[in-house]
Design a protein around this motif. Structure first.
Motif, PDB file in Angstrom:
ATOM      1  N   ALA A  33      -6.505  40.331  -7.736  1.00 34.22           N
ATOM      2  CA  ALA A  33      -7.671  41.213  -7.668  1.00 34.22           C
ATOM      3  C   ALA A  33      -8.189  41.379  -6.248  1.00 34.22           C
ATOM      4  O   ALA A  33      -8.508  42.501  -5.813  1.00 34.22           O
ATOM      5  CB  ALA A  33      -8.790  40.677  -8.568  1.00 34.22           C
ATOM      6  N   THR A  34      -8.259  40.290  -5.489  1.00 35.55           N
ATOM      7  CA  THR A  34      -8.790  40.393  -4.127  1.00 35.55           C
ATOM      8  C   THR A  34      -7.847  41.152  -3.207  1.00 35.55           C
ATOM      9  O   THR A  34      -8.290  41.931  -2.352  1.00 35.55           O
ATOM     10  CB  THR A  34      -9.069  39.000  -3.546  1.00 35.55           C
ATOM     11  N   SER A  35      -6.545  40.958  -3.370  1.00 42.49           N
ATOM     12  CA  SER A  35      -5.583  41.680  -2.534  1.00 42.49           C
ATOM     13  C   SER A  35      -5.588  43.171  -2.824  1.00 42.49           C
ATOM     14  O   SER A  35      -5.426  43.998  -1.922  1.00 42.49           O
ATOM     15  CB  SER A  35      -4.174  41.118  -2.755  1.00 42.49           C
ATOM     16  N   ILE A  36      -5.789  43.516  -4.085  1.00 43.34           N
ATOM     17  CA  ILE A  36      -5.872  44.930  -4.453  1.00 43.34           C
ATOM     18  C   ILE A  36      -7.183  45.528  -3.942  1.00 43.34           C
ATOM     19  O   ILE A  36      -7.212  46.648  -3.422  1.00 43.34           O
ATOM     20  CB  ILE A  36      -5.742  45.088  -5.980  1.00 43.34           C
ATOM     21  N   ALA A  37      -8.288  44.778  -4.062  1.00 44.45           N
ATOM     22  CA  ALA A  37      -9.593  45.287  -3.643  1.00 44.45           C
ATOM     23  C   ALA A  37      -9.653  45.530  -2.142  1.00 44.45           C
ATOM     24  O   ALA A  37     -10.268  46.505  -1.690  1.00 44.45           O
ATOM     25  CB  ALA A  37     -10.688  44.309  -4.064  1.00 44.45           C
ATOM     26  N   THR A  38      -9.019  44.659  -1.355  1.00 46.08           N
ATOM     27  CA  THR A  38      -9.038  44.832   0.108  1.00 46.08           C
ATOM     28  C   THR A  38      -7.888  45.702   0.593  1.00 46.08           C
ATOM     29  O   THR A  38      -7.743  45.924   1.796  1.00 46.08           O
ATOM     30  CB  THR A  38      -8.944  43.470   0.813  1.00 46.08           C
ATOM     31  N   ARG A  39      -7.042  46.161  -0.347  1.00 41.68           N
ATOM     32  CA  ARG A  39      -5.895  47.016  -0.055  1.00 41.68           C
ATOM     33  C   ARG A  39      -4.832  46.320   0.803  1.00 41.68           C
ATOM     34  O   ARG A  39      -4.099  46.957   1.543  1.00 41.68           O
ATOM     35  CB  ARG A  39      -6.343  48.329   0.593  1.00 41.68           C
ATOM     36  N   ALA A  40      -4.800  44.997   0.696  1.00 39.85           N
ATOM     37  CA  ALA A  40      -3.705  44.269   1.331  1.00 39.85           C
ATOM     38  C   ALA A  40      -2.394  44.584   0.623  1.00 39.85           C
ATOM     39  O   ALA A  40      -1.322  44.575   1.238  1.00 39.85           O
ATOM     40  CB  ALA A  40      -3.975  42.764   1.284  1.00 39.85           C
ATOM     41  N   ILE A 241      -8.946  43.053 -13.442  1.00 45.34           N
ATOM     42  CA  ILE A 241      -8.731  43.150 -11.992  1.00 45.34           C
ATOM     43  C   ILE A 241      -9.900  43.881 -11.340  1.00 45.34           C
ATOM     44  O   ILE A 241     -10.398  43.488 -10.276  1.00 45.34           O
ATOM     45  CB  ILE A 241      -7.413  43.880 -11.686  1.00 45.34           C
ATOM     46  N   ARG A 242     -10.375  44.926 -11.982  1.00 46.61           N
ATOM     47  CA  ARG A 242     -11.476  45.707 -11.411  1.00 46.61           C
ATOM     48  C   ARG A 242     -12.751  44.878 -11.317  1.00 46.61           C
ATOM     49  O   ARG A 242     -13.473  44.922 -10.316  1.00 46.61           O
ATOM     50  CB  ARG A 242     -11.723  46.952 -12.262  1.00 46.61           C
ATOM     51  N   THR A 243     -13.040  44.099 -12.363  1.00 49.72           N
ATOM     52  CA  THR A 243     -14.245  43.272 -12.342  1.00 49.72           C
ATOM     53  C   THR A 243     -14.175  42.215 -11.251  1.00 49.72           C
ATOM     54  O   THR A 243     -15.126  42.020 -10.485  1.00 49.72           O
ATOM     55  CB  THR A 243     -14.451  42.587 -13.703  1.00 49.72           C
ATOM     56  N   LEU A 244     -13.043  41.523 -11.153  1.00 50.69           N
ATOM     57  CA  LEU A 244     -12.919  40.461 -10.153  1.00 50.69           C
ATOM     58  C   LEU A 244     -12.865  41.018  -8.732  1.00 50.69           C
ATOM     59  O   LEU A 244     -13.420  40.427  -7.809  1.00 50.69           O
ATOM     60  CB  LEU A 244     -11.660  39.629 -10.433  1.00 50.69           C
TER      61      LEU A 244
END
Length: 433
Positions: A33-40, A241-244
Protein backbone atom coordinates in the motif's frame (compact mmCIF):
# COMPACT_ATOMS: atom_id res chain seq x y z
CA UNK A 1 -13.35 -43.33 5.43
CA UNK A 2 -16.76 -43.89 3.86
CA UNK A 3 -17.65 -43.62 0.21
CA UNK A 4 -18.63 -39.95 0.38
CA UNK A 5 -16.01 -38.79 2.90
CA UNK A 6 -13.14 -38.41 0.40
CA UNK A 7 -15.30 -35.96 -1.54
CA UNK A 8 -16.14 -34.07 1.67
CA UNK A 9 -12.44 -33.92 2.53
CA UNK A 10 -11.75 -32.49 -0.93
CA UNK A 11 -14.44 -29.83 -0.35
CA UNK A 12 -12.87 -28.86 2.97
CA UNK A 13 -9.38 -28.61 1.44
CA UNK A 14 -10.79 -26.50 -1.42
CA UNK A 15 -12.46 -24.20 1.12
CA UNK A 16 -9.16 -23.85 3.00
CA UNK A 17 -7.44 -22.84 -0.23
CA UNK A 18 -10.27 -20.39 -0.90
CA UNK A 19 -9.57 -18.83 2.49
CA UNK A 20 -5.88 -18.62 1.54
CA UNK A 21 -6.95 -16.82 -1.64
CA UNK A 22 -9.00 -14.26 0.33
CA UNK A 23 -6.09 -13.88 2.74
CA UNK A 24 -3.85 -13.02 -0.20
CA UNK A 25 -5.96 -10.23 -1.69
CA UNK A 26 -7.09 -8.97 1.72
CA UNK A 27 -3.50 -8.57 2.94
CA UNK A 28 -1.74 -7.33 -0.22
CA UNK A 29 -1.95 -3.82 1.16
CA UNK A 30 0.16 -4.79 4.17
CA UNK A 31 3.21 -4.96 1.92
CA UNK A 32 2.41 -2.75 -1.04
CA UNK A 33 0.00 0.00 0.00
CA UNK A 34 2.73 2.50 0.87
CA UNK A 35 4.74 1.80 -2.28
CA UNK A 36 1.65 2.26 -4.42
CA UNK A 37 0.62 5.44 -2.56
CA UNK A 38 4.04 7.07 -3.02
CA UNK A 39 4.23 5.76 -6.61
CA UNK A 40 7.45 3.91 -5.95
CA UNK A 41 5.78 1.02 -7.80
CA UNK A 42 2.97 0.92 -10.32
CA UNK A 43 -0.08 -0.90 -8.88
CA UNK A 44 0.10 -3.95 -11.16
CA UNK A 45 3.86 -4.30 -10.81
CA UNK A 46 3.47 -4.10 -7.02
CA UNK A 47 0.98 -6.95 -6.76
CA UNK A 48 3.00 -9.16 -9.12
CA UNK A 49 6.12 -8.63 -7.02
CA UNK A 50 4.21 -9.22 -3.79
CA UNK A 51 2.60 -12.40 -5.11
CA UNK A 52 5.95 -13.87 -6.13
CA UNK A 53 7.56 -13.17 -2.76
CA UNK A 54 4.52 -14.35 -0.81
CA UNK A 55 4.82 -17.68 -2.57
CA UNK A 56 8.54 -17.89 -1.84
CA UNK A 57 8.00 -17.04 1.83
CA UNK A 58 5.53 -19.89 2.25
CA UNK A 59 8.38 -22.39 1.88
CA UNK A 60 10.67 -20.81 4.47
CA UNK A 61 8.98 -21.75 7.76
CA UNK A 62 6.34 -24.14 9.16
CA UNK A 63 6.40 -23.00 12.80
CA UNK A 64 3.17 -21.01 12.55
CA UNK A 65 1.42 -23.92 10.80
CA UNK A 66 2.20 -26.10 13.81
CA UNK A 67 0.74 -23.45 16.12
CA UNK A 68 -2.55 -23.37 14.20
CA UNK A 69 -2.79 -27.16 13.91
CA UNK A 70 -2.00 -28.07 17.50
CA UNK A 71 -1.92 -24.98 19.74
CA UNK A 72 -5.41 -23.42 19.53
CA UNK A 73 -8.02 -26.20 19.68
CA UNK A 74 -8.06 -29.83 20.75
CA UNK A 75 -7.51 -31.81 17.55
CA UNK A 76 -9.39 -34.74 19.11
CA UNK A 77 -12.73 -32.90 18.85
CA UNK A 78 -12.12 -31.55 15.34
CA UNK A 79 -14.18 -33.08 12.54
CA UNK A 80 -14.44 -32.15 8.88
CA UNK A 81 -17.72 -30.37 9.64
CA UNK A 82 -15.98 -28.26 12.32
CA UNK A 83 -13.13 -27.31 9.99
CA UNK A 84 -15.54 -26.41 7.18
CA UNK A 85 -17.69 -24.23 9.44
CA UNK A 86 -14.60 -22.49 10.86
CA UNK A 87 -13.24 -21.75 7.41
CA UNK A 88 -16.62 -20.42 6.31
CA UNK A 89 -16.64 -18.04 9.28
CA UNK A 90 -13.17 -16.76 8.41
CA UNK A 91 -13.96 -16.29 4.72
CA UNK A 92 -17.22 -14.42 5.32
CA UNK A 93 -15.56 -12.01 7.76
CA UNK A 94 -12.66 -11.46 5.34
CA UNK A 95 -15.06 -10.59 2.54
CA UNK A 96 -17.15 -8.24 4.68
CA UNK A 97 -14.15 -6.26 5.89
CA UNK A 98 -12.70 -6.19 2.36
CA UNK A 99 -15.99 -4.81 1.05
CA UNK A 100 -15.74 -1.85 3.43
CA UNK A 101 -12.00 -1.41 2.89
CA UNK A 102 -11.14 -2.27 6.50
CA UNK A 103 -7.72 -3.88 6.92
CA UNK A 104 -8.74 -6.36 9.62
CA UNK A 105 -6.82 -9.52 10.44
CA UNK A 106 -7.31 -12.56 8.21
CA UNK A 107 -5.44 -14.59 10.81
CA UNK A 108 -7.84 -13.69 13.58
CA UNK A 109 -10.83 -14.24 11.30
CA UNK A 110 -9.64 -17.79 10.65
CA UNK A 111 -8.87 -18.50 14.30
CA UNK A 112 -12.17 -16.96 15.40
CA UNK A 113 -14.13 -19.07 12.91
CA UNK A 114 -12.45 -22.30 14.01
CA UNK A 115 -12.84 -21.50 17.72
CA UNK A 116 -16.52 -20.69 17.23
CA UNK A 117 -17.15 -23.96 15.40
CA UNK A 118 -15.29 -25.93 18.10
CA UNK A 119 -17.29 -24.21 20.85
CA UNK A 120 -20.51 -25.11 19.06
CA UNK A 121 -19.37 -28.71 18.61
CA UNK A 122 -17.65 -29.54 21.91
CA UNK A 123 -18.11 -26.62 24.30
CA UNK A 124 -15.37 -24.76 26.13
CA UNK A 125 -13.32 -27.91 26.71
CA UNK A 126 -12.49 -28.11 23.01
CA UNK A 127 -10.51 -24.84 23.06
CA UNK A 128 -6.94 -24.70 24.38
CA UNK A 129 -7.40 -21.41 26.17
CA UNK A 130 -3.80 -21.05 27.28
CA UNK A 131 -2.58 -21.46 23.71
CA UNK A 132 -5.25 -19.10 22.37
CA UNK A 133 -4.26 -16.47 24.92
CA UNK A 134 -0.48 -16.74 24.62
CA UNK A 135 -0.22 -17.36 20.87
CA UNK A 136 -3.08 -15.19 19.56
CA UNK A 137 -4.73 -12.73 21.95
CA UNK A 138 -1.63 -11.32 23.66
CA UNK A 139 0.27 -10.87 20.35
CA UNK A 140 -2.86 -9.19 18.94
CA UNK A 141 -2.64 -6.56 21.67
CA UNK A 142 1.12 -6.20 21.75
CA UNK A 143 1.94 -6.29 18.01
CA UNK A 144 0.28 -2.99 16.96
CA UNK A 145 1.83 -1.15 19.90
CA UNK A 146 5.29 -2.52 19.11
CA UNK A 147 4.83 -1.71 15.42
CA UNK A 148 3.78 1.88 16.18
CA UNK A 149 6.83 2.37 18.41
CA UNK A 150 9.22 0.82 15.91
CA UNK A 151 7.67 2.75 13.02
CA UNK A 152 7.81 6.01 14.96
CA UNK A 153 11.46 5.61 15.90
CA UNK A 154 12.48 4.47 12.40
CA UNK A 155 10.67 7.38 10.74
CA UNK A 156 12.11 9.92 13.20
CA UNK A 157 15.62 8.64 12.55
CA UNK A 158 15.19 8.72 8.79
CA UNK A 159 13.67 12.21 8.89
CA UNK A 160 16.48 13.50 11.09
CA UNK A 161 19.23 12.01 8.95
CA UNK A 162 17.73 13.40 5.73
CA UNK A 163 16.43 16.73 7.05
CA UNK A 164 18.92 18.75 4.99
CA UNK A 165 18.46 16.75 1.79
CA UNK A 166 16.20 18.32 -0.87
CA UNK A 167 12.73 16.77 -1.07
CA UNK A 168 13.08 15.66 -4.69
CA UNK A 169 16.34 13.86 -3.93
CA UNK A 170 14.74 12.14 -0.94
CA UNK A 171 11.79 11.00 -3.01
CA UNK A 172 13.94 9.49 -5.76
CA UNK A 173 16.29 7.70 -3.38
CA UNK A 174 13.69 6.32 -1.00
CA UNK A 175 11.39 5.11 -3.76
CA UNK A 176 14.13 2.67 -4.71
CA UNK A 177 14.51 1.77 -1.05
CA UNK A 178 10.78 1.16 -0.81
CA UNK A 179 10.95 -1.53 -3.47
CA UNK A 180 13.38 -3.47 -1.30
CA UNK A 181 11.52 -2.93 1.97
CA UNK A 182 8.12 -3.77 0.44
CA UNK A 183 9.62 -6.95 -0.99
CA UNK A 184 10.84 -7.89 2.48
CA UNK A 185 7.35 -7.40 3.93
CA UNK A 186 5.86 -9.65 1.21
CA UNK A 187 8.42 -12.33 1.96
CA UNK A 188 7.70 -12.03 5.69
CA UNK A 189 3.96 -12.22 5.03
CA UNK A 190 4.45 -15.51 3.21
CA UNK A 191 6.38 -16.96 6.16
CA UNK A 192 3.51 -16.12 8.52
CA UNK A 193 0.10 -16.07 6.83
CA UNK A 194 0.44 -18.89 4.31
CA UNK A 195 1.20 -21.21 7.21
CA UNK A 196 -2.24 -20.73 8.73
CA UNK A 197 -4.11 -22.45 5.91
CA UNK A 198 -1.49 -25.19 5.95
CA UNK A 199 -2.29 -25.80 9.60
CA UNK A 200 -6.03 -25.90 8.91
CA UNK A 201 -5.63 -28.35 6.03
CA UNK A 202 -3.46 -30.53 8.26
CA UNK A 203 -6.27 -30.50 10.85
CA UNK A 204 -8.72 -31.56 8.14
CA UNK A 205 -6.45 -34.35 6.93
CA UNK A 206 -6.08 -35.64 10.48
CA UNK A 207 -9.84 -35.39 11.10
CA UNK A 208 -10.55 -37.23 7.85
CA UNK A 209 -8.09 -40.01 8.67
CA UNK A 210 -5.90 -39.23 5.67
CA UNK A 211 -2.75 -38.73 7.79
CA UNK A 212 -1.80 -39.76 11.35
CA UNK A 213 -2.28 -37.33 14.24
CA UNK A 214 1.46 -36.68 14.57
CA UNK A 215 1.98 -36.01 10.86
CA UNK A 216 3.82 -32.97 9.53
CA UNK A 217 2.52 -30.75 6.75
CA UNK A 218 2.63 -32.66 3.43
CA UNK A 219 4.59 -31.02 0.63
CA UNK A 220 1.57 -30.82 -1.67
CA UNK A 221 -0.22 -28.78 1.00
CA UNK A 222 2.68 -26.32 1.16
CA UNK A 223 2.69 -25.89 -2.63
CA UNK A 224 -1.11 -25.53 -2.84
CA UNK A 225 -1.30 -22.90 -0.11
CA UNK A 226 1.62 -20.96 -1.57
CA UNK A 227 -0.05 -20.86 -4.99
CA UNK A 228 -3.48 -19.93 -3.59
CA UNK A 229 -2.08 -17.03 -1.58
CA UNK A 230 0.03 -15.84 -4.51
CA UNK A 231 -3.00 -15.84 -6.80
CA UNK A 232 -5.07 -13.93 -4.26
CA UNK A 233 -2.26 -11.41 -3.82
CA UNK A 234 -2.10 -10.90 -7.58
CA UNK A 235 -5.83 -10.02 -7.60
CA UNK A 236 -4.94 -6.91 -5.61
CA UNK A 237 -7.48 -6.31 -2.88
CA UNK A 238 -7.54 -2.66 -3.97
CA UNK A 239 -10.08 -1.52 -1.37
CA UNK A 240 -7.79 -2.33 1.53
CA UNK A 241 -4.74 -1.00 -0.33
CA UNK A 242 -6.53 2.32 -0.77
CA UNK A 243 -7.33 2.62 2.94
CA UNK A 244 -3.80 1.80 4.07
CA UNK A 245 -2.06 3.87 1.40
CA UNK A 246 -4.31 6.94 1.27
CA UNK A 247 -6.63 6.79 4.28
CA UNK A 248 -4.34 6.82 7.31
CA UNK A 249 -1.36 9.05 6.57
CA UNK A 250 -0.25 11.21 3.65
CA UNK A 251 3.02 9.41 3.03
CA UNK A 252 6.37 10.48 1.67
CA UNK A 253 8.73 7.87 0.27
CA UNK A 254 11.00 7.94 3.31
CA UNK A 255 8.01 7.36 5.59
CA UNK A 256 6.93 4.44 3.41
CA UNK A 257 10.34 2.81 3.56
CA UNK A 258 10.55 3.24 7.34
CA UNK A 259 7.07 1.74 7.81
CA UNK A 260 7.74 -1.25 5.56
CA UNK A 261 11.09 -2.02 7.17
CA UNK A 262 9.51 -1.86 10.62
CA UNK A 263 6.71 -4.22 9.55
CA UNK A 264 9.11 -6.76 8.11
CA UNK A 265 11.25 -6.79 11.26
CA UNK A 266 8.28 -7.41 13.58
CA UNK A 267 6.67 -10.06 11.33
CA UNK A 268 9.87 -12.04 10.80
CA UNK A 269 10.59 -12.02 14.52
CA UNK A 270 7.10 -13.35 15.30
CA UNK A 271 7.41 -16.09 12.66
CA UNK A 272 10.68 -17.20 14.25
CA UNK A 273 8.93 -17.74 17.61
CA UNK A 274 5.81 -19.30 16.07
CA UNK A 275 3.38 -16.53 17.02
CA UNK A 276 0.26 -16.39 14.84
CA UNK A 277 0.67 -12.67 14.37
CA UNK A 278 -1.64 -10.46 12.36
CA UNK A 279 0.42 -8.91 9.60
CA UNK A 280 -2.41 -6.42 9.16
CA UNK A 281 -2.02 -5.16 12.72
CA UNK A 282 1.72 -4.83 12.26
CA UNK A 283 1.54 -3.04 8.91
CA UNK A 284 -1.15 -0.64 10.13
CA UNK A 285 0.78 0.10 13.30
CA UNK A 286 3.93 0.81 11.31
CA UNK A 287 2.09 3.20 8.98
CA UNK A 288 0.59 5.04 11.96
CA UNK A 289 4.07 5.19 13.48
CA UNK A 290 5.38 6.75 10.27
CA UNK A 291 2.84 9.53 10.71
CA UNK A 292 3.61 10.05 14.39
CA UNK A 293 7.37 10.07 13.79
CA UNK A 294 7.31 12.58 10.93
CA UNK A 295 7.05 16.18 12.07
CA UNK A 296 4.12 17.92 10.40
CA UNK A 297 2.54 14.68 9.12
CA UNK A 298 -1.22 14.32 9.25
CA UNK A 299 -2.69 11.15 10.80
CA UNK A 300 -6.40 10.48 10.27
CA UNK A 301 -7.26 9.04 13.65
CA UNK A 302 -10.95 8.68 12.79
CA UNK A 303 -10.05 6.09 10.16
CA UNK A 304 -7.67 4.40 12.59
CA UNK A 305 -10.51 4.26 15.12
CA UNK A 306 -12.74 2.41 12.66
CA UNK A 307 -9.96 -0.08 12.04
CA UNK A 308 -9.28 -0.61 15.75
CA UNK A 309 -13.00 -1.28 16.31
CA UNK A 310 -12.96 -3.89 13.54
CA UNK A 311 -9.93 -5.53 15.15
CA UNK A 312 -11.70 -5.82 18.50
CA UNK A 313 -14.71 -7.60 17.06
CA UNK A 314 -12.94 -9.79 14.50
CA UNK A 315 -12.41 -12.90 16.64
CA UNK A 316 -15.87 -12.92 18.29
CA UNK A 317 -17.65 -12.00 15.03
CA UNK A 318 -15.93 -14.73 13.02
CA UNK A 319 -16.59 -17.13 15.91
CA UNK A 320 -20.30 -16.37 15.79
CA UNK A 321 -20.39 -16.94 12.02
CA UNK A 322 -18.46 -20.21 12.40
CA UNK A 323 -20.82 -21.38 15.16
CA UNK A 324 -23.88 -20.53 13.03
CA UNK A 325 -22.51 -22.47 10.07
CA UNK A 326 -21.84 -25.48 12.32
CA UNK A 327 -25.38 -25.22 13.70
CA UNK A 328 -26.77 -25.26 10.16
CA UNK A 329 -24.65 -28.32 9.43
CA UNK A 330 -25.97 -30.21 12.45
CA UNK A 331 -29.62 -29.22 11.85
CA UNK A 332 -29.54 -30.67 8.33
CA UNK A 333 -27.31 -33.52 9.44
CA UNK A 334 -24.80 -35.82 7.79
CA UNK A 335 -22.79 -35.05 4.70
CA UNK A 336 -25.73 -33.10 3.27
CA UNK A 337 -25.30 -30.56 6.06
CA UNK A 338 -21.67 -29.92 5.14
CA UNK A 339 -22.52 -29.56 1.46
CA UNK A 340 -25.28 -27.09 2.41
CA UNK A 341 -22.74 -25.00 4.34
CA UNK A 342 -20.43 -25.04 1.33
CA UNK A 343 -23.27 -23.94 -0.96
CA UNK A 344 -24.31 -21.12 1.39
CA UNK A 345 -20.72 -19.92 1.51
CA UNK A 346 -20.62 -19.69 -2.29
CA UNK A 347 -23.91 -17.75 -2.39
CA UNK A 348 -22.81 -15.28 0.31
CA UNK A 349 -19.45 -14.71 -1.39
CA UNK A 350 -21.16 -14.06 -4.72
CA UNK A 351 -23.62 -11.58 -3.19
CA UNK A 352 -20.77 -9.65 -1.52
CA UNK A 353 -18.94 -9.57 -4.86
CA UNK A 354 -22.03 -8.16 -6.61
CA UNK A 355 -22.33 -5.50 -3.91
CA UNK A 356 -18.69 -4.52 -4.41
CA UNK A 357 -19.30 -3.89 -8.12
CA UNK A 358 -21.61 -0.98 -7.27
CA UNK A 359 -18.52 1.06 -6.42
CA UNK A 360 -15.49 -0.69 -7.93
CA UNK A 361 -11.95 0.14 -6.87
CA UNK A 362 -9.10 -1.15 -9.00
CA UNK A 363 -5.52 -0.47 -10.05
CA UNK A 364 -6.61 2.55 -12.09
CA UNK A 365 -8.33 4.51 -9.32
CA UNK A 366 -6.62 3.17 -6.19
CA UNK A 367 -4.54 6.36 -5.85
CA UNK A 368 -7.41 8.79 -6.44
CA UNK A 369 -8.08 11.21 -3.61
CA UNK A 370 -10.56 9.75 -1.18
CA UNK A 371 -14.10 10.93 -0.80
CA UNK A 372 -16.46 12.65 -3.22
CA UNK A 373 -15.70 16.21 -2.01
CA UNK A 374 -11.94 16.52 -1.89
CA UNK A 375 -11.60 18.20 -5.29
CA UNK A 376 -7.80 17.96 -5.15
CA UNK A 377 -6.92 15.53 -7.93
CA UNK A 378 -3.64 16.35 -9.55
CA UNK A 379 -2.68 18.92 -6.91
CA UNK A 380 0.58 18.42 -5.06
CA UNK A 381 -0.36 17.42 -1.55
CA UNK A 382 1.69 20.17 0.08
CA UNK A 383 -0.73 22.82 -1.23
CA UNK A 384 -2.77 24.03 1.75
CA UNK A 385 -6.09 25.78 1.33
CA UNK A 386 -7.86 27.67 4.05
CA UNK A 387 -11.58 27.18 4.50
CA UNK A 388 -13.52 30.03 2.82
CA UNK A 389 -15.21 32.48 5.15
CA UNK A 390 -18.51 34.16 4.48
CA UNK A 391 -16.75 37.20 3.08
CA UNK A 392 -14.86 35.11 0.59
CA UNK A 393 -17.89 33.93 -1.37
CA UNK A 394 -17.35 34.32 -5.07
CA UNK A 395 -13.66 35.08 -4.68
CA UNK A 396 -10.79 32.88 -5.85
CA UNK A 397 -8.69 31.41 -3.06
CA UNK A 398 -4.96 32.01 -3.54
CA UNK A 399 -2.52 29.19 -2.79
CA UNK A 400 0.60 29.60 -0.75
CA UNK A 401 3.53 31.38 -2.32
CA UNK A 402 5.48 29.08 -4.62
CA UNK A 403 2.83 26.36 -4.58
CA UNK A 404 1.11 24.97 -7.62
CA UNK A 405 -2.32 26.54 -8.11
CA UNK A 406 -5.31 24.23 -7.62
CA UNK A 407 -7.63 23.46 -10.53
CA UNK A 408 -11.08 25.05 -10.66
CA UNK A 409 -13.91 23.13 -8.97
CA UNK A 410 -15.61 20.45 -11.02
CA UNK A 411 -18.97 21.15 -12.59
CA UNK A 412 -21.85 20.70 -10.22
CA UNK A 413 -20.39 22.78 -7.41
CA UNK A 414 -18.56 21.84 -4.26
CA UNK A 415 -15.12 23.27 -3.62
CA UNK A 416 -12.18 21.52 -2.08
CA UNK A 417 -12.18 20.68 1.58
CA UNK A 418 -9.52 22.21 3.77
CA UNK A 419 -6.28 20.27 4.14
CA UNK A 420 -5.14 20.78 7.69
CA UNK A 421 -1.52 19.87 7.16
CA UNK A 422 0.67 19.86 10.23
CA UNK A 423 -2.25 20.59 12.57
CA UNK A 424 -3.55 17.07 12.00
CA UNK A 425 -6.71 15.63 10.59
CA UNK A 426 -6.09 15.87 6.86
CA UNK A 427 -8.74 16.51 4.24
CA UNK A 428 -12.24 15.55 5.10
CA UNK A 429 -13.30 12.57 3.15
CA UNK A 430 -16.32 10.43 2.63
CA UNK A 431 -16.06 6.70 2.06
CA UNK A 432 -12.71 4.99 2.54
CA UNK A 433 -13.87 1.76 0.98
Amino acid sequence: MGVTEPLLLAVVVATALAFDFTNGFHDTGNAMATSIATRALKPKAAVILSASLNMAGAFLSLTVAATIATGIVDSGVVTLAVVLAGLAGGIVWNLITWLFGLPSSSSHALIGGVVGAVLAAAGTEGVLWSGLTSKVLIPALVAPVVAILVGTIATWLVARITRDVPQDTNDKAFRWGQIGSASLVSLAHGTNDAQKSMGIILLALIAGGAVPADSGVPFWVIVSCALAMALGTYMGGWRVIRTLGKGLVELESRQGMAAETSSAAVILLSSHFGYSLSTTHVATGSILGSGVGMKGASVRWSVAGRMFAAWLITVPSAAIVGAVFYWIDTVIGGVAGSYTVFGLLIVIAFLIYLWSRRKPINSKNVNDNLGPRTGLRGVHRRVRLRAPSRGDEGQAQAPEKGAEAPPPPAAGGGGPDRERGSRGGGPRTGDYS
